[in-house]
Write an enzyme that holds these catalytic residues in place. Structure first.
Site, PDB file in Angstrom:
ATOM      1  N   ILE A   1      31.346  28.753  57.747  1.00 43.96           N
ATOM      2  CA  ILE A   1      32.640  28.174  58.116  1.00 43.96           C
ATOM      3  C   ILE A   1      33.505  29.383  58.464  1.00 43.96           C
ATOM      4  CG2 ILE A   1      33.236  28.043  55.640  1.00 43.96           C
ATOM      5  CD1 ILE A   1      35.194  25.829  56.235  1.00 43.96           C
ATOM      6  N   SER A   2      34.173  29.347  59.612  1.00 42.09           N
ATOM      7  CA  SER A   2      34.922  30.513  60.078  1.00 42.09           C
ATOM      8  C   SER A   2      36.131  30.798  59.201  1.00 42.09           C
ATOM      9  CB  SER A   2      35.382  30.295  61.522  1.00 42.09           C
ATOM     10  OG  SER A   2      34.295  30.008  62.357  1.00 42.09           O
ATOM     11  N   GLN A   3      36.598  32.031  59.303  1.00 43.96           N
ATOM     12  CA  GLN A   3      37.835  32.479  58.651  1.00 43.96           C
ATOM     13  C   GLN A   3      38.997  31.591  59.125  1.00 43.96           C
ATOM     14  OE1 GLN A   3      38.768  36.145  60.464  1.00 43.96           O
ATOM     15  NE2 GLN A   3      40.298  36.770  58.971  1.00 43.96           N
TER      16      GLN A   3
END
Ligand code: SAH
Length: 211
Positions: free
Chosen positions: A60-62
């Site tokens: 899951i991206s930043q």
């Protein structure tokens, strides 16, 4: 742990302070419970300033990158948006707060099922998920006013550019393992106009028109 308070700090410190301004985008990040999209053992880091593993060697991206990509799409609320790389479903939920309809494609069945369950439990009615090679797009539902690719590819997959509406915008990380640039592509008179945003790091877009 007061998660609403932690979420507010994330929005202030990581998004607002770094220049995210779109009021609707900031509101979506205040509302969507990011901790529901991360594995339970990583709950303490759900609002941290970095990507997290979600299984199948994916992430899951930043939060900041999710916000930046979302803001660059300049969403008004009427759009139909295609996302490639459902992953946890977090970006899809953020988009669902901001547009009319979200279509999202994931190549791993297990991730798609998990995301589907999370999003259903949260009550979203405007997200359609399918499993497959997202580099082929979703021709039955095209054209899309916006397309977001949340995995890295050395070039814009041709079917996706074709499925982008005239005047539409696409955001994606362009590049490979060695380095990637977050890039905004606009379709004007059928031609791509690109703008570099910043360096970034994403997992690879694996597929016929990807890596
Ligand atoms: N947007 C996600 C993060 C995605 S990570 C989130 O909010 O959590 C990138 C995702 O793209 C991974 O889940 C990976 O499996 C998926 N992916 C990579 N290549 C793909 C392809 N060709 N089609 C669909 N999904 C793909």
């Amino acid at each position: 742990m007061d998660l609403a308070l932690i979420r507010k700090s994330m929005v202030d410190d990581q998004l607002r302070n770094r220049g995210i301004k779109d009021r609707r985008v900031l509101e979506a990040f205040l509302k969507v419970e990011r901790h529901k999209f991360v594995p339970e053992d990583l709950l303490d880091n759900a609002y941290a300033d970095f990507p997290l593993p979600i299984g199948e060697k994916q992430t899951i991206s930043q939060p900041y990158i999710v916000a930046l990509m979302t803001e660059k799409l300049e969403l008004k609320g009427t759009e139909r948006v295609l996302e490639i790389g459902t992953g946890s479903g977090y970006q899809a939920a953020i988009l669902a707060e901001l547009v009319k309809q979200v279509y999202t494609i994931e190549r791993f069945d297990a991730l798609a099922k998990q995301a589907q369950a999370t999003l259903l439990a949260m009550g979203y009615q405007n997200i359609k998920i399918t499993v497959g090679d997202g580099t082929l797009g979703w021709p039955e539902e095209a054209p899309f006013e916006r397309i977001i690719i949340t995995a890295a590819t050395p070039r814009v997959p041709q079917p996706l550019f074709e499925q982008l509406a005239e005047g539409g915008k696409m955001i994606l990380p362009l590049g490979d393992f060695a380095g990637q640039v977050l890039t905004l592509v606009e379709k004007k008179n059928g031609q791509p106009h690109t703008q570099d945003i910043c360096g970034c790091v994403f997992v690879p877009l694996v597929g016929k028109f990807g890596q």
